[in-house]
Every structure is written in structure tokens, then in C-alpha cells.
Write a protein that holds these residues in place. Structure first.
Motif, PDB file in Angstrom:
ATOM      1  N   ARG A   1      -9.934   2.196   0.716  1.00  0.00           N
ATOM      2  CA  ARG A   1     -10.350   3.555   0.375  1.00  0.00           C
ATOM      3  C   ARG A   1      -9.852   4.542   1.417  1.00  0.00           C
ATOM      4  O   ARG A   1      -9.449   5.657   1.087  1.00  0.00           O
ATOM      5  CB  ARG A   1     -11.882   3.603   0.284  1.00  0.00           C
ATOM      6  CG  ARG A   1     -12.471   4.974   0.007  1.00  0.00           C
ATOM      7  CD  ARG A   1     -12.129   5.456  -1.372  1.00  0.00           C
ATOM      8  NE  ARG A   1     -12.808   6.701  -1.701  1.00  0.00           N
ATOM      9  CZ  ARG A   1     -12.481   7.469  -2.725  1.00  0.00           C
ATOM     10  NH1 ARG A   1     -11.489   7.134  -3.528  1.00  0.00           N
ATOM     11  NH2 ARG A   1     -13.161   8.580  -2.968  1.00  0.00           N
TER      12      ARG A   1
ATOM     13  N   GLN B   1      -6.296   5.476   0.712  1.00  0.00           N
ATOM     14  CA  GLN B   1      -6.201   6.363  -0.439  1.00  0.00           C
ATOM     15  C   GLN B   1      -6.564   7.795  -0.057  1.00  0.00           C
ATOM     16  O   GLN B   1      -5.882   8.751  -0.448  1.00  0.00           O
ATOM     17  CB  GLN B   1      -7.112   5.874  -1.561  1.00  0.00           C
ATOM     18  CG  GLN B   1      -6.982   6.696  -2.835  1.00  0.00           C
ATOM     19  CD  GLN B   1      -7.740   6.094  -3.995  1.00  0.00           C
ATOM     20  OE1 GLN B   1      -8.516   5.159  -3.828  1.00  0.00           O
ATOM     21  NE2 GLN B   1      -7.529   6.620  -5.192  1.00  0.00           N
TER      22      GLN B   1
ATOM     23  N   CYS C   1      -4.764   4.064  -8.057  1.00  0.00           N
ATOM     24  CA  CYS C   1      -5.245   5.442  -8.183  1.00  0.00           C
ATOM     25  C   CYS C   1      -5.721   5.661  -9.612  1.00  0.00           C
ATOM     26  O   CYS C   1      -4.961   5.456 -10.574  1.00  0.00           O
ATOM     27  CB  CYS C   1      -4.122   6.427  -7.838  1.00  0.00           C
ATOM     28  SG  CYS C   1      -4.570   8.162  -8.115  1.00  0.00           S
TER      29      CYS C   1
ATOM     30  N   ASN D   1       0.181   4.236   0.895  1.00  0.00           N
ATOM     31  CA  ASN D   1      -0.002   5.154   2.013  1.00  0.00           C
ATOM     32  C   ASN D   1       1.158   4.899   2.982  1.00  0.00           C
ATOM     33  O   ASN D   1       1.252   3.823   3.563  1.00  0.00           O
ATOM     34  CB  ASN D   1      -1.335   4.881   2.706  1.00  0.00           C
ATOM     35  CG  ASN D   1      -1.539   5.757   3.932  1.00  0.00           C
ATOM     36  OD1 ASN D   1      -0.752   6.659   4.211  1.00  0.00           O
ATOM     37  ND2 ASN D   1      -2.599   5.480   4.680  1.00  0.00           N
TER      38      ASN D   1
ATOM     39  N   THR E   1       0.020   4.866  -7.981  1.00  0.00           N
ATOM     40  CA  THR E   1      -0.031   4.495  -6.565  1.00  0.00           C
ATOM     41  C   THR E   1      -1.145   3.492  -6.320  1.00  0.00           C
ATOM     42  O   THR E   1      -2.146   3.464  -7.034  1.00  0.00           O
ATOM     43  CB  THR E   1      -0.258   5.741  -5.679  1.00  0.00           C
ATOM     44  OG1 THR E   1      -1.453   6.416  -6.108  1.00  0.00           O
ATOM     45  CG2 THR E   1       0.909   6.707  -5.781  1.00  0.00           C
ATOM     46  N   ARG E   2      -0.961   2.655  -5.281  1.00  0.00           N
ATOM     47  CA  ARG E   2      -1.904   1.574  -4.965  1.00  0.00           C
ATOM     48  C   ARG E   2      -2.235   1.628  -3.485  1.00  0.00           C
ATOM     49  O   ARG E   2      -1.399   2.016  -2.658  1.00  0.00           O
ATOM     50  CB  ARG E   2      -1.278   0.206  -5.270  1.00  0.00           C
ATOM     51  CG  ARG E   2      -0.729   0.080  -6.664  1.00  0.00           C
ATOM     52  CD  ARG E   2       0.268  -1.054  -6.770  1.00  0.00           C
ATOM     53  NE  ARG E   2       1.326  -0.965  -5.768  1.00  0.00           N
ATOM     54  CZ  ARG E   2       2.358  -0.157  -5.844  1.00  0.00           C
ATOM     55  NH1 ARG E   2       2.494   0.643  -6.883  1.00  0.00           N
ATOM     56  NH2 ARG E   2       3.271  -0.124  -4.900  1.00  0.00           N
ATOM     57  N   TYR E   3      -3.440   1.190  -3.150  1.00  0.00           N
ATOM     58  CA  TYR E   3      -3.892   1.267  -1.765  1.00  0.00           C
ATOM     59  C   TYR E   3      -4.655   0.005  -1.373  1.00  0.00           C
ATOM     60  O   TYR E   3      -5.339  -0.607  -2.192  1.00  0.00           O
ATOM     61  CB  TYR E   3      -4.786   2.494  -1.569  1.00  0.00           C
ATOM     62  CG  TYR E   3      -4.115   3.773  -2.020  1.00  0.00           C
ATOM     63  CD1 TYR E   3      -3.200   4.411  -1.209  1.00  0.00           C
ATOM     64  CD2 TYR E   3      -4.380   4.301  -3.289  1.00  0.00           C
ATOM     65  CE1 TYR E   3      -2.561   5.567  -1.636  1.00  0.00           C
ATOM     66  CE2 TYR E   3      -3.741   5.453  -3.718  1.00  0.00           C
ATOM     67  CZ  TYR E   3      -2.830   6.078  -2.890  1.00  0.00           C
ATOM     68  OH  TYR E   3      -2.189   7.211  -3.330  1.00  0.00           O
TER      69      TYR E   3
ATOM     70  N   CYS F   1       0.855  -1.185   0.000  1.00  0.00           N
ATOM     71  CA  CYS F   1       0.000   0.000   0.000  1.00  0.00           C
ATOM     72  C   CYS F   1       0.890   1.234   0.000  1.00  0.00           C
ATOM     73  O   CYS F   1       1.854   1.323   0.767  1.00  0.00           O
ATOM     74  CB  CYS F   1      -0.890  -0.009   1.240  1.00  0.00           C
ATOM     75  SG  CYS F   1      -1.913   1.474   1.434  1.00  0.00           S
TER      76      CYS F   1
ATOM     77  N   HIS G   1      -3.698   9.312   2.087  1.00  0.00           N
ATOM     78  CA  HIS G   1      -2.532   9.676   1.279  1.00  0.00           C
ATOM     79  C   HIS G   1      -2.824  10.900   0.423  1.00  0.00           C
ATOM     80  O   HIS G   1      -1.961  11.759   0.222  1.00  0.00           O
ATOM     81  CB  HIS G   1      -2.121   8.488   0.398  1.00  0.00           C
ATOM     82  CG  HIS G   1      -0.790   8.657  -0.255  1.00  0.00           C
ATOM     83  ND1 HIS G   1      -0.528   8.250  -1.543  1.00  0.00           N
ATOM     84  CD2 HIS G   1       0.363   9.194   0.203  1.00  0.00           C
ATOM     85  CE1 HIS G   1       0.720   8.520  -1.850  1.00  0.00           C
ATOM     86  NE2 HIS G   1       1.281   9.099  -0.807  1.00  0.00           N
ATOM     87  N   TRP G   2      -4.046  10.993  -0.085  1.00  0.00           N
ATOM     88  CA  TRP G   2      -4.449  12.158  -0.874  1.00  0.00           C
ATOM     89  C   TRP G   2      -4.347  13.424  -0.027  1.00  0.00           C
ATOM     90  O   TRP G   2      -3.839  14.449  -0.493  1.00  0.00           O
ATOM     91  CB  TRP G   2      -5.878  11.962  -1.366  1.00  0.00           C
ATOM     92  CG  TRP G   2      -6.409  13.082  -2.221  1.00  0.00           C
ATOM     93  CD1 TRP G   2      -7.135  14.165  -1.807  1.00  0.00           C
ATOM     94  CD2 TRP G   2      -6.234  13.230  -3.632  1.00  0.00           C
ATOM     95  NE1 TRP G   2      -7.438  14.980  -2.872  1.00  0.00           N
ATOM     96  CE2 TRP G   2      -6.898  14.428  -4.007  1.00  0.00           C
ATOM     97  CE3 TRP G   2      -5.592  12.466  -4.613  1.00  0.00           C
ATOM     98  CZ2 TRP G   2      -6.926  14.867  -5.329  1.00  0.00           C
ATOM     99  CZ3 TRP G   2      -5.629  12.909  -5.928  1.00  0.00           C
ATOM    100  CH2 TRP G   2      -6.282  14.100  -6.272  1.00  0.00           C
TER     101      TRP G   2
END
Length: 262
Positions: A201, A204, A190, A175, A196-198, A173, A207-208
Motif C-alpha cells: 500500500r 501505491q 490499481c 512504483n 499498475t501493480r504494487y 512493483c 506512486h500516486w
């Protein structure tokens, strides 16, 4: 006055002067200023210089003040520079502030492959923990090491580490507060940058919030930037032809980390 403060900012960041950086910003310096020092080469931003040099406190201050993690020196982003030099603490700071861990340069090299190529073991380990993909081996550095064909036999611990991580087929992940491992099909990509991968939710969104929103869609090396690189290479060749190799040594030294070592 602003031009002077911009120059002061770059000088202070390069030399690790925290007070100098503060003074320059207070005087109105542009935090993402790049200085053109010749027709062939521009300096990176203050963040790029501090990241490459490993000035952790300066990097932390610049990030807190909103410095861009996607502004490049040639094709190098700050994360490339920090990984290239093995600045593990800086790598972590940049990623914690939203830097895309698998950002690529003009030769498709990721920060992980630069760290691996220079055998910076701690940096390689931390990048993998932060979600860097060990299977992105289509760049020049990875191919030079033989990682693309998985036929390299090397004693370097960093190469072995990347190989072992790739064998698991697990990704992490992106994050930085999580880093939970998972298989590609179980991680959410994403939809914006597709870099990017999470694992969820929630990860994500987190991290956003911490910085990916500033990078998403802005950290892909564009065709326009690639053309700029080719223009630089052509200009360099003309410079050497006109002035001779000896007179071009300083120019080459300034550019070596960005281009020659790709």
C-alpha cells in the motif's frame, strides 16, 4: 501573442532549446498545446516532441512545469515515442513522473514492445526494471515478432531479454522507487486503471503522489480515439487518391512513426 508562444514552444522542444522552451512558457504558452498542420495530422505536444528526440533537459523542465504524460500524438503517448527511439533516460524520467509503463496504443502495443522491436537493449532492460510486463504480447508488434506464441528464435538481445523475463512469471512493483519483483497474485492491482501493480500500500500511495493520480483512468486508449485513427487512415487514403502518391510523401513521413510503423 499566445499563438506565437505556442508555436515557439513546439519548435524549441523539437530542437532541444531549453532557453527557447523557458521563453515560450514565460510568454504564456500552453504547455500541452498541439498544432494542427493539416486536415490529416496534428503535431504532438512539446513533451512528446522532446521525448521522441531525446532532449532530456527539455523533458525534465516540461515535466516539472506540469506537462501531461498522457497527451498523445495520434495513438502514441510520449512514453511510446521515447521507447520507440531508445531514449532510455527519457523513459526513466517519464515513468518517474507517473507515466504508466504499460500504456497501449491503437494496435495494443506497449512501450516495451516498441523498444524490443527496434532492439533497444538498454531501454528494454530499464522498462522491465521499471515494471513493464513482458507477457503483454497481444499487440501487433509482439505478434509480428512471434512473441505471442513464444515460438520466435532470434539473435536480438532485446527479444531474448523479454523472453527470459516472461519465463520467470515475475512482475515488478510499478512504483519506480521500488521495482520489487513478485508474482501476479502477490501484487496489488490499481483499482482505478487496472494497469499498475504494487508490492504494498505504501508503494501505491507513493506512486500516486509522484504522478499516477494524473494518469489513472486517463491513459487507456478509448474507442473514440480508435475511431479518430480510422478517420485519419480514411482521410490519408482520400488524400493520396486525390493528389497522387508523390505529393503525399511528406505527409506520410510526418505520420510514419505514429501509424505506419505500428
Amino acid at each position: 501573442m499566445t499563438e506565437n508562444s505556442n508555436t515557439l514552444l513546439l519548435h524549441a522542444a523539437k530542437n532541444g532549446s531549453l532557453e527557447g522552451v523557458k521563453a515560450a512558457l514565460e510568454a504564456g504558452a500552453d504547455i500541452d498545446y498541439k498544432q494542427t498542420d493539416s486536415d490529416l495530422q496534428s503535431t504532438g505536444t512539446a513533451l512528446f516532441s522532446a521525448s521522441t528526440a531525446g532532449h532530456v533537459d527539455v523533458v525534465r523542465l516540461l515535466l516539472r512545469q506540469g506537462a501531461s504524460v498522457v497527451e498523445r500524438m495520434g495513438s502514441f503517448a510520449p512514453l511510446h515515442g521515447a521507447a520507440f527511439e531508445g531514449r532510455t533516460a527519457v523513459v526513466e524520467l517519464l515513468v518517474q513522473h507517473g507515466a504508466t509503463v504499460d500504456i497501449r496504443d491503437v494496435m495494443q502495443n506497449t512501450p516495451l514492445m516498441y523498444a524490443c522491436g527496434n532492439n533497444h537493449v538498454d531501454t528494454v532492460r530499464r522498462l522491465i526494471e521499471l515494471g513493464a510486463r513482458p507477457d503483454l504480447t497481444d499487440g501487433f508488434v509482439a505478434q509480428r515478432m512471434g512473441l505471442k506464441d513464444r515460438n520466435v528464435v532470434d539473435s536480438d538481445e532485446s527479444i531474448k531479454m523479454v523472453q527470459e523475463a516472461a519465463k520467470t512469471r515475475l512482475l515488478r512493483c510499478c512504483n519506480p522507487k521500488c521495482g520489487k519483483p513478485g508474482y501476479r497474485k502477490t501484487l496489488k492491482l490499481c483499482a482505478g486503471c487496472k494497469l499498475t501493480r504494487y508490492c504494498s500500500r505504501d508503494c501505491q500511495i507513493q506512486h500516486w503522489t509522484v504522478g499516477h493520480k494524473k494518469c489513472c483512468g486517463h491513459d487507456v486508449y478509448s474507442d473514440e480515439q480508435a475511431y479518430s485513427f480510422r478517420d485519419w487512415a480514411s482521410s490519408l487514403a482520400n488524400h493520396i487518391e486525390e493528389h497522387g502518391q508523390e505529393s503525399s510523401v511528406q505527409l506520410l513521413q510526418r505520420s510514419a512513426e505514429t501509424y505506419i510503423n505500428l
